[in-house]
Design a protein around this motif. Structure first.
Motif, PDB file in Angstrom:
ATOM      1  N   ASN A  52      12.780  -0.413   3.478  1.00  0.00           N
ATOM      2  CA  ASN A  52      12.136  -1.624   2.971  1.00  0.00           C
ATOM      3  C   ASN A  52      11.228  -2.285   4.011  1.00  0.00           C
ATOM      4  N   GLY A  53      11.569  -2.139   5.291  1.00  0.00           N
ATOM      5  CA  GLY A  53      10.687  -2.653   6.338  1.00  0.00           C
ATOM      6  C   GLY A  53       9.349  -1.932   6.328  1.00  0.00           C
ATOM      7  N   THR A  54       9.411  -0.618   6.169  1.00  0.00           N
ATOM      8  CA  THR A  54       8.173   0.174   6.102  1.00  0.00           C
ATOM      9  C   THR A  54       7.396  -0.150   4.833  1.00  0.00           C
ATOM     10  N   ILE A  55       8.087  -0.302   3.722  1.00  0.00           N
ATOM     11  CA  ILE A  55       7.410  -0.644   2.463  1.00  0.00           C
ATOM     12  C   ILE A  55       6.678  -1.974   2.599  1.00  0.00           C
ATOM     13  N   SER A  56       7.334  -2.974   3.197  1.00  0.00           N
ATOM     14  CA  SER A  56       6.681  -4.283   3.346  1.00  0.00           C
ATOM     15  C   SER A  56       5.436  -4.179   4.219  1.00  0.00           C
ATOM     16  N   THR A  57       5.520  -3.380   5.275  1.00  0.00           N
ATOM     17  CA  THR A  57       4.375  -3.221   6.174  1.00  0.00           C
ATOM     18  C   THR A  57       3.237  -2.472   5.485  1.00  0.00           C
ATOM     19  N   VAL A  58       3.563  -1.399   4.783  1.00  0.00           N
ATOM     20  CA  VAL A  58       2.535  -0.622   4.086  1.00  0.00           C
ATOM     21  C   VAL A  58       1.868  -1.462   2.997  1.00  0.00           C
ATOM     22  N   LEU A  59       2.649  -2.219   2.249  1.00  0.00           N
ATOM     23  CA  LEU A  59       2.067  -3.076   1.208  1.00  0.00           C
ATOM     24  C   LEU A  59       1.153  -4.139   1.822  1.00  0.00           C
ATOM     25  N   PHE A  60       1.563  -4.714   2.943  1.00  0.00           N
ATOM     26  CA  PHE A  60       0.705  -5.683   3.627  1.00  0.00           C
ATOM     27  C   PHE A  60      -0.617  -5.024   4.025  1.00  0.00           C
ATOM     28  N   LEU A  61      -0.535  -3.847   4.640  1.00  0.00           N
ATOM     29  CA  LEU A  61      -1.757  -3.154   5.064  1.00  0.00           C
ATOM     30  C   LEU A  61      -2.611  -2.726   3.877  1.00  0.00           C
ATOM     31  N   LEU A  62      -1.999  -2.434   2.754  1.00  0.00           N
ATOM     32  CA  LEU A  62      -2.748  -2.120   1.531  1.00  0.00           C
ATOM     33  C   LEU A  62      -3.537  -3.347   1.082  1.00  0.00           C
ATOM     34  N   LEU A  63      -2.924  -4.518   1.140  1.00  0.00           N
ATOM     35  CA  LEU A  63      -3.640  -5.761   0.807  1.00  0.00           C
ATOM     36  C   LEU A  63      -4.823  -5.978   1.739  1.00  0.00           C
ATOM     37  N   VAL A  64      -4.610  -5.691   3.021  1.00  0.00           N
ATOM     38  CA  VAL A  64      -5.707  -5.806   3.998  1.00  0.00           C
ATOM     39  C   VAL A  64      -6.816  -4.826   3.648  1.00  0.00           C
ATOM     40  N   ALA A  65      -6.449  -3.581   3.335  1.00  0.00           N
ATOM     41  CA  ALA A  65      -7.440  -2.559   2.988  1.00  0.00           C
ATOM     42  C   ALA A  65      -8.228  -2.943   1.744  1.00  0.00           C
ATOM     43  N   ARG A  75      -9.356 -11.424   9.233  1.00  0.00           N
ATOM     44  CA  ARG A  75     -10.010 -10.135   9.014  1.00  0.00           C
ATOM     45  C   ARG A  75      -9.324  -9.360   7.903  1.00  0.00           C
ATOM     46  N   GLY A  76     -10.072  -8.526   7.238  1.00  0.00           N
ATOM     47  CA  GLY A  76      -9.549  -7.671   6.193  1.00  0.00           C
ATOM     48  C   GLY A  76     -10.610  -6.688   5.755  1.00  0.00           C
ATOM     49  N   GLY A  77     -10.250  -5.756   4.906  1.00  0.00           N
ATOM     50  CA  GLY A  77     -11.176  -4.737   4.426  1.00  0.00           C
ATOM     51  C   GLY A  77     -10.937  -3.410   5.124  1.00  0.00           C
ATOM     52  N   LEU A  78     -11.528  -2.374   4.579  1.00  0.00           N
ATOM     53  CA  LEU A  78     -11.331  -1.029   5.134  1.00  0.00           C
ATOM     54  C   LEU A  78     -11.863  -0.868   6.554  1.00  0.00           C
ATOM     55  N   MET A  79     -12.879  -1.619   6.891  1.00  0.00           N
ATOM     56  CA  MET A  79     -13.500  -1.433   8.212  1.00  0.00           C
ATOM     57  C   MET A  79     -12.559  -1.765   9.373  1.00  0.00           C
ATOM     58  N   VAL A  80     -11.565  -2.620   9.147  1.00  0.00           N
ATOM     59  CA  VAL A  80     -10.634  -2.927  10.242  1.00  0.00           C
ATOM     60  C   VAL A  80      -9.840  -1.688  10.648  1.00  0.00           C
ATOM     61  N   PHE A  81      -9.722  -0.713   9.733  1.00  0.00           N
ATOM     62  CA  PHE A  81      -9.008   0.521  10.043  1.00  0.00           C
ATOM     63  C   PHE A  81      -9.883   1.509  10.826  1.00  0.00           C
ATOM     64  N   VAL A  84     -11.594  -1.287  16.741  1.00  0.00           N
ATOM     65  CA  VAL A  84     -10.772  -1.088  17.934  1.00  0.00           C
ATOM     66  C   VAL A  84      -9.302  -1.417  17.700  1.00  0.00           C
ATOM     67  N   THR A  85      -8.997  -2.105  16.612  1.00  0.00           N
ATOM     68  CA  THR A  85      -7.594  -2.415  16.308  1.00  0.00           C
ATOM     69  C   THR A  85      -6.921  -1.340  15.453  1.00  0.00           C
ATOM     70  N   ALA A  86      -7.616  -0.278  15.143  1.00  0.00           N
ATOM     71  CA  ALA A  86      -7.086   0.767  14.258  1.00  0.00           C
ATOM     72  C   ALA A  86      -5.764   1.337  14.760  1.00  0.00           C
ATOM     73  N   GLY A  87      -5.656   1.584  16.050  1.00  0.00           N
ATOM     74  CA  GLY A  87      -4.417   2.140  16.598  1.00  0.00           C
ATOM     75  C   GLY A  87      -3.222   1.243  16.352  1.00  0.00           C
ATOM     76  N   TYR A  88      -3.448  -0.057  16.473  1.00  0.00           N
ATOM     77  CA  TYR A  88      -2.367  -1.013  16.217  1.00  0.00           C
ATOM     78  C   TYR A  88      -1.980  -1.002  14.737  1.00  0.00           C
ATOM     79  N   LEU A  89      -2.980  -1.023  13.876  1.00  0.00           N
ATOM     80  CA  LEU A  89      -2.711  -1.050  12.435  1.00  0.00           C
ATOM     81  C   LEU A  89      -1.971   0.200  11.987  1.00  0.00           C
ATOM     82  N   ILE A  90      -2.347   1.337  12.535  1.00  0.00           N
ATOM     83  CA  ILE A  90      -1.668   2.592  12.210  1.00  0.00           C
ATOM     84  C   ILE A  90      -0.238   2.584  12.747  1.00  0.00           C
ATOM     85  N   ALA A  91      -0.033   1.945  13.889  1.00  0.00           N
ATOM     86  CA  ALA A  91       1.298   1.914  14.512  1.00  0.00           C
ATOM     87  C   ALA A  91       2.294   1.047  13.751  1.00  0.00           C
ATOM     88  N   TYR A  92       1.813  -0.001  13.080  1.00  0.00           N
ATOM     89  CA  TYR A  92       2.730  -0.959  12.462  1.00  0.00           C
ATOM     90  C   TYR A  92       3.743  -0.353  11.496  1.00  0.00           C
TER      91      TYR A  92
END
Length: 180
Positions: A52-65, A75-81, A84-92
Motif C-alpha cells: 500500500n505504501g508503493t501504491i500510494s506513491t505510484v498514484l501520487f506520481l501518476l497525478l503528477v504525470a 511542479r507537475g506534468g510529464l516533463m518533471v520525469f 534533473v529531479t527524475a532520479g528522485y521521482l523514480i526512486a520514490y
C-alpha cells in the motif's frame, strides 16, 4: 482491496500533497532543491507497508504525470520525469516498497523508533539520494562522482527527516493500534 486500505492510501496521498506545499529551498551545489515532501514517501512505507505504501506513491506520481502541480514548488506534468529531479521521482516508489518491506520484516507495527530510523535512513535517505545523484549525472552531464559528492549536502537534513518520520510512524501506529 478493503475500504480501510483505500482510505489509508488516500490519506497518505493527501499527506504527501500537503508536504509539497512547503516551498523548496534551493542550494547552490545542485540544481535540485531541498524539499520536505520526500518524508511523505518514507512515511508511506513505514505506515502502509510495501504494497500500500508503493501504491500510494505510484498514484501520487501518476497525478503528477497527469499534470497536477503537486510536487514541491508547484511542479507537475510529464516533463518533471525528464528533468534533473527524475532520479528522485523514480526512486520514490522503490524507496516506499523497500522501507515497507524492511519494516514488515524487521520492525512489525513500528515497535522501535531506532529500527524504523535505520530502515528509513538506508532505504529512504541513502537510496533516494543515490538514485537522485545518478539522475542528475545522466541528465545534466555532471560526473557521477561530482553528483554524489554534491548530494552529500542533503544528508544532514534528510537524517532529521528520517528521524522525525520514524517518530511519527511510531506514534501514528500506536494510536491506530489503540483504536483498533
Amino acid at each position: 482491496m478493503k475500504t480501510k486500505e483505500i482510505t489509508k492510501i488516500a490519506i497518505m496521498i493527501s499527506i504527501i500533497i500537503v508536504l509539497g506545499f512547503f516551498p523548496p529551498i534551493p542550494i547552490g551545489l545542485l540544481p535540485v532543491p531541498i524539499v520536505i515532501q520526500n518524508a511523505g514517501f518514507m512515511l508511506s512505507g513505514l505506515l502502509l507497508g510495501k504494497k500500500n505504501g508503493t501504491i500510494s506513491t505510484v498514484l501520487f506520481l501518476l497525478l503528477v504525470a497527469l499534470g497536477f502541480p503537486l510536487l514541491a514548488g508547484g511542479r507537475g506534468g510529464l516533463m518533471v520525469f525528464f528533468s534533473v529531479t527524475a532520479g528522485y521521482l523514480i526512486a520514490y516508489p522503490f524507496a516506499s516498497f523497500l522501507i515497507g518491506w524492511m519494516t514488515e520484516k524487521f520492525n512489525p507495527n513500528n515497535k522501535g523508533v531506532f529500527a524504523a530510523f535505520v530502515i528509513t535512513f538506508l532505504f529512504g535517505v541513502v537510496f533516494i539520494d543515490f538514485l537522485g545523484a545518478v539522475g542528475i549525472s545522466l541528465i545534466s552531464n555532471v560526473s557521477l562522482s561530482n553528483s554524489l559528492i554534491a548530494s552529500l549536502a542533503f544528508i544532514p537534513g534528510d537524517i532529521i527527516k528520517a528521524f522525525i518520520t520514524a517518530i511519527l510512524a511510531r506514534r501514528i501506529s500506536k494510536t491506530l493500534n489503540k483504536k483498533g
